[in-house]
Design a protein around this motif. Structure first.
Motif, mmCIF file in Angstrom:
data_model
loop_
_atom_site.group_PDB
_atom_site.id
_atom_site.type_symbol
_atom_site.label_atom_id
_atom_site.label_comp_id
_atom_site.label_asym_id
_atom_site.label_seq_id
_atom_site.Cartn_x
_atom_site.Cartn_y
_atom_site.Cartn_z
ATOM 1 N N ARG A 115 0.668 -1.066 0.119
ATOM 2 C CA ARG A 115 -0.133 0.008 -0.121
ATOM 3 C C ARG A 115 0.844 1.274 0.016
ATOM 4 N N GLU A 116 1.720 1.220 0.795
ATOM 5 C CA GLU A 116 2.863 2.428 0.881
ATOM 6 C C GLU A 116 3.399 2.615 -0.563
ATOM 7 N N HIS A 117 4.071 1.473 -1.100
ATOM 8 C CA HIS A 117 4.709 1.533 -2.266
ATOM 9 C C HIS A 117 3.718 1.983 -3.674
ATOM 10 N N LEU A 118 2.618 1.793 -3.393
ATOM 11 C CA LEU A 118 1.667 2.085 -4.450
ATOM 12 C C LEU A 118 1.256 3.570 -4.515
ATOM 13 N N ARG A 119 1.548 4.386 -3.422
ATOM 14 C CA ARG A 119 1.522 5.629 -3.216
ATOM 15 C C ARG A 119 2.214 6.550 -4.134
ATOM 16 N N LEU A 120 3.356 5.889 -4.693
ATOM 17 C CA LEU A 120 4.076 6.612 -5.460
ATOM 18 C C LEU A 120 4.099 5.991 -6.939
ATOM 19 N N PRO A 121 4.264 6.596 -8.106
ATOM 20 C CA PRO A 121 4.181 5.976 -9.502
ATOM 21 C C PRO A 121 5.163 5.488 -9.982
ATOM 22 N N PRO A 122 5.185 4.426 -10.687
ATOM 23 C CA PRO A 122 6.505 3.769 -11.231
ATOM 24 C C PRO A 122 7.234 4.864 -12.194
ATOM 25 N N HIS A 123 8.868 4.788 -12.065
ATOM 26 C CA HIS A 123 9.404 5.582 -12.713
ATOM 27 C C HIS A 123 10.154 4.897 -14.071
ATOM 28 N N GLY A 124 10.039 3.536 -14.029
ATOM 29 C CA GLY A 124 10.552 2.778 -14.795
ATOM 30 C C GLY A 124 10.077 1.486 -15.026
ATOM 31 N N LEU A 125 10.611 0.386 -15.274
ATOM 32 C CA LEU A 125 10.080 -1.098 -15.305
ATOM 33 C C LEU A 125 10.370 -1.466 -13.807
ATOM 34 N N GLU A 126 9.356 -1.995 -13.009
ATOM 35 C CA GLU A 126 9.424 -2.365 -11.780
ATOM 36 C C GLU A 126 8.755 -3.820 -11.767
ATOM 37 N N ILE A 127 9.083 -4.731 -10.832
ATOM 38 C CA ILE A 127 8.438 -5.900 -10.575
ATOM 39 C C ILE A 127 8.271 -6.015 -9.194
ATOM 40 N N ILE A 128 7.257 -6.207 -8.587
ATOM 41 C CA ILE A 128 6.835 -6.171 -7.256
ATOM 42 C C ILE A 128 6.159 -7.787 -6.971
ATOM 43 N N ASP A 129 6.980 -8.499 -6.594
ATOM 44 C CA ASP A 129 6.670 -9.983 -6.219
ATOM 45 C C ASP A 129 5.969 -10.317 -5.046
ATOM 46 N N VAL A 130 4.712 -10.682 -5.078
ATOM 47 C CA VAL A 130 3.852 -10.683 -3.679
ATOM 48 C C VAL A 130 3.430 -12.416 -3.828
ATOM 49 N N ARG A 131 3.914 -12.891 -2.696
ATOM 50 C CA ARG A 131 3.763 -14.370 -2.684
ATOM 51 C C ARG A 131 2.154 -14.465 -2.018
ATOM 52 N N VAL A 132 1.550 -15.178 -2.512
ATOM 53 C CA VAL A 132 0.168 -15.409 -2.408
ATOM 54 C C VAL A 132 -0.110 -16.885 -2.121
ATOM 55 N N ASP A 133 -1.202 -17.110 -1.300
ATOM 56 C CA ASP A 133 -1.376 -18.576 -0.771
ATOM 57 C C ASP A 133 -2.237 -19.228 -2.207
ATOM 58 N N ARG A 134 -1.630 -20.671 -2.416
ATOM 59 C CA ARG A 134 -2.301 -21.439 -3.327
ATOM 60 C C ARG A 134 -2.950 -22.802 -2.889
ATOM 61 N N ASP A 135 -2.154 -23.038 -1.540
ATOM 62 C CA ASP A 135 -2.771 -24.436 -0.838
ATOM 63 C C ASP A 135 -4.054 -24.270 -0.594
ATOM 64 N N HIS A 136 -4.504 -23.117 -0.203
ATOM 65 C CA HIS A 136 -6.205 -23.104 0.156
ATOM 66 C C HIS A 136 -7.083 -22.270 -0.727
ATOM 67 N N ARG A 137 -6.615 -22.427 -2.115
ATOM 68 C CA ARG A 137 -7.258 -21.587 -2.973
ATOM 69 C C ARG A 137 -8.798 -22.181 -3.341
ATOM 70 N N ARG A 138 -8.798 -23.494 -3.275
ATOM 71 C CA ARG A 138 -10.242 -24.017 -3.747
ATOM 72 C C ARG A 138 -10.957 -23.774 -2.311
ATOM 73 N N THR A 139 -10.430 -24.059 -1.252
ATOM 74 C CA THR A 139 -11.429 -23.770 0.032
ATOM 75 C C THR A 139 -11.756 -22.344 0.104
ATOM 76 N N LEU A 140 -10.778 -21.198 -0.318
ATOM 77 C CA LEU A 140 -11.178 -19.932 -0.261
ATOM 78 C C LEU A 140 -12.510 -19.537 -1.301
ATOM 79 N N ASP A 141 -12.351 -20.170 -2.391
ATOM 80 C CA ASP A 141 -13.145 -20.011 -3.344
ATOM 81 C C ASP A 141 -14.535 -20.673 -3.349
ATOM 82 N N GLU A 142 -14.561 -21.741 -2.523
ATOM 83 C CA GLU A 142 -15.817 -22.476 -1.925
ATOM 84 C C GLU A 142 -16.585 -21.283 -0.727
#
Length: 552
Positions: A516-543
């Protein structure tokens, strides 16, 4: 006069005179005559040239430029497999009606089918996926014919006469020499083409019966118009993220879940605008035999995957009418009340993946991105889970201008498409992509030091695999023995290494507050923001999410 130089000059002149201002070129020998002419035009500011070493990335960069500018953009390749690499972008452009111009250099016709180096059957290469195809030969020395054929292709790409734009293929046989030679003055031939029709006829529909508008993938200006129509009529608007209608006053943010509630039983009429491809609840709604289904499309083609349309109209307006069912005010109020009641339940659910080691969920990441950007921002969303996660996001009065490749909804070319959009708008952009989508087009990050520089922040929902399959039939517990290898496809790729190799800024995020803090500023070139998200519980979350509407 050298045929190849003269032909290339005519091609570039016609592109510029038609209003083309961006051209994407992949290097090669057979397309060198065009490269030299484009280089000179770029030097004096007649157009902007973009060089890409990967033809598939080049094509999707051109696709993004064309989507963002709503003007034709050529992608130019040499012969052989280079030309074939344009096909995925051409297919996407066909289904999303984007004016992409595929210009492929070819060997002279006399050597086709002889086994000559880098020579294949390029004529008809994109058959079935182009609005027009033209064949030019530098040996003809026929500037008037070259100009006519090019003009025909450009008009077809723009939809000026047919009311339906899309990709075209220009295949040019170039003979040696392939380097610039002096040429005589080239014959000019001016022609003016005017649209075949004005604005499409407007069908006026009464507000009743109990109606919803479903908005699929749409250009920004069209989405804004649909949102305004629904708001004036006071009827529920079920808008996908890339409809650009989601900020409308009657937009229902949790519509996908509400279509699994008892509210759906009372729908009597559905008006569909744009390409709807995102969710099964919408598909089931459009398949119902007890509703009136109206498709709105000004072009001669229209999308009706349920094959259930009662009427196809070019444009519409809703006017007051009488109906025995609920009036429009009461009908809208029921949807809005249900939407307000469901929102806190969604918020709590996506914040909790139901695990002892909490991780960021995909929907929570999408919600943060959506709420952090505003009306002046540009967002590209990848296929698979990210756009579906964004479809659950809450209301925003000032949502970003949103694009997605929904013509065929493939994951390829997304990095390059986002870059093309940012270059077309000449402003910073954000792209929300899954890790497989990002990896599929990581070549798009390779941009030479002399090229126009985009400003794009790639927010990668990294779950080390394909979590969307966990929500489908393949993710059922009964299929788990084969799931991880066949569909989960963990890759273990270090995105930091890709960033380092490409010279791109990289940041790993483990807390949404940091993002959230990082998104307050616009990108100045090419950037990669690597956000690790949960996959193990994806089906349970969807249900859990799909069961929420039943609690209302």
């Amino acid at each position: 006069m050298t045929g190849s130089t003269a032909c290339a000059r005519v091609v570039v002149e016609e592109l510029i005179s038609y209003g083309v201002r961006d051209v994407v070129l992949a290097p090669g020998s057979r397309n060198a005559p065009l490269a030299y002419e484009l280089f000179e035009a770029d030097k004096i500011g007649l157009l902007r040239l973009h060089i890409r070493i990967d033809e598939r990335s080049a094509a999707f960069t051109a696709l993004g430029l064309a989507k963002g500018s709503a003007t034709p953009v050529p992608v130019i390749t040499t012969s052989g497999t280079a030309a074939g690499n344009l096909h995925p972008a051409v297919m996407e452009a066909w289904h999303s009606r984007v004016p992409l111009i595929a210009i492929t250099a070819d060997r002279p016709l006399s050597v086709v089918n002889t086994g000559a180096n880098q020579t294949t059957r390029q004529s008809g290469l994109f058959a079935g996926h182009v609005r027009a195809e033209v064949q030019l030969s530098s040996n003809d020395l026929a500037p008037r014919a070259w100009r006519f054929q090019l003009n025909r292709a450009l008009v077809a790409a723009s939809g000026l006469r047919s009311m339906i734009g899309g990709p075209v293929h220009v295949n040019i046989g170039f003979s040696e020499p392939l380097v610039p030679e002096p040429v005589d003055a080239i014959e000019e031939d001016y022609r003016e083409v005017t649209p075949s029709t004005g604005r499409p006829p407007v069908t006026r529909l009464p507000v009743g019966p109990q109606t919803v508008v479903v908005a699929g993938d749409l250009p920004p200006e069209d989405g804004a118009e649909i949102a305004a129509i629904a708001e004036r009529a006071g009827i529920p608007l079920l808008a996908e993220p890339s409809s650009n209608a989601r900020g409308g006053g009657t937009a229902i943010s949790s519509y996908r879940l509400l279509l699994q509630s008892s509210l759906v039983d009372d729908i009597e009429r559905v008006i569909v605008v744009g390409h709807t491809t995102l969710s099964r609840p919408v598909t089931r709604l459009l398949q119902r035999q007890d509703i009136e289904l109206i498709i709105v499309d000004a072009a001669p083609e229209w999308s009706d995957p349920a094959m259930n349309a009662d009427r196809v109209i070019a444009a519409f307006e809703l006017s007051p009418g009488s109906a025995e069912s609920d009036g429009p005010d009461e009908w809208l109020a029921r949807w809005q009340q249900a939407d307000r009641a469901l929102r806190p339940l969604i918020t709590r659910t996506i914040a909790d993946p139901a695990t002892d080691a909490p991780m960021i969920t995909g929907p929570a990441l999408a919600e943060l991105v959506w709420q952090s950007l505003g009306a002046e921002d540009l967002l590209f969303v990848g296929s698979s889970n990210p756009i579906r996660d964004l479809d659950l996001a809450g209301r925003s009065a000032t949502p970003p201008v949103t694009y997605a490749n929904r013509g065929l909804a493939g994951i390829d070319g997304s990095v390059s498409t986002a870059i093309g959009l940012a270059l077309a708008a000449d402003q910073p952009a954000h792209a929300l992509l899954g890790d497989l989508t990002f990896l599929h087009d990581s070549n798009g990050l390779i941009i030479g030091p002399a090229e126009p520089r985009p400003r794009v922040r790639f927010i990668v929902a990294d779950d080390n695999g394909g979590s969307i399959f966990a929500t489908l039939e393949q993710g059922h517990p009964a299929q788990m023995s084969a799931f991880e290898r066949l569909f989960g496809t963990p890759h273990g790729t270090d995105l930091a290494g890709i960033a380092a190799a490409s010279g791109v800024d990289y940041l790993k995020i483990t807390r949404l507050d940091d993002l959230r803090e990082h998104l307050r500023l616009p990108p100045h070139g090419l950037e990669i923001i690597d956000v690790r998200v949960d996959r193990d519980h994806r089906r349970t979350l969807d249900e859990r999410l799909n069961s929420l509407a039943a609690t209302l």
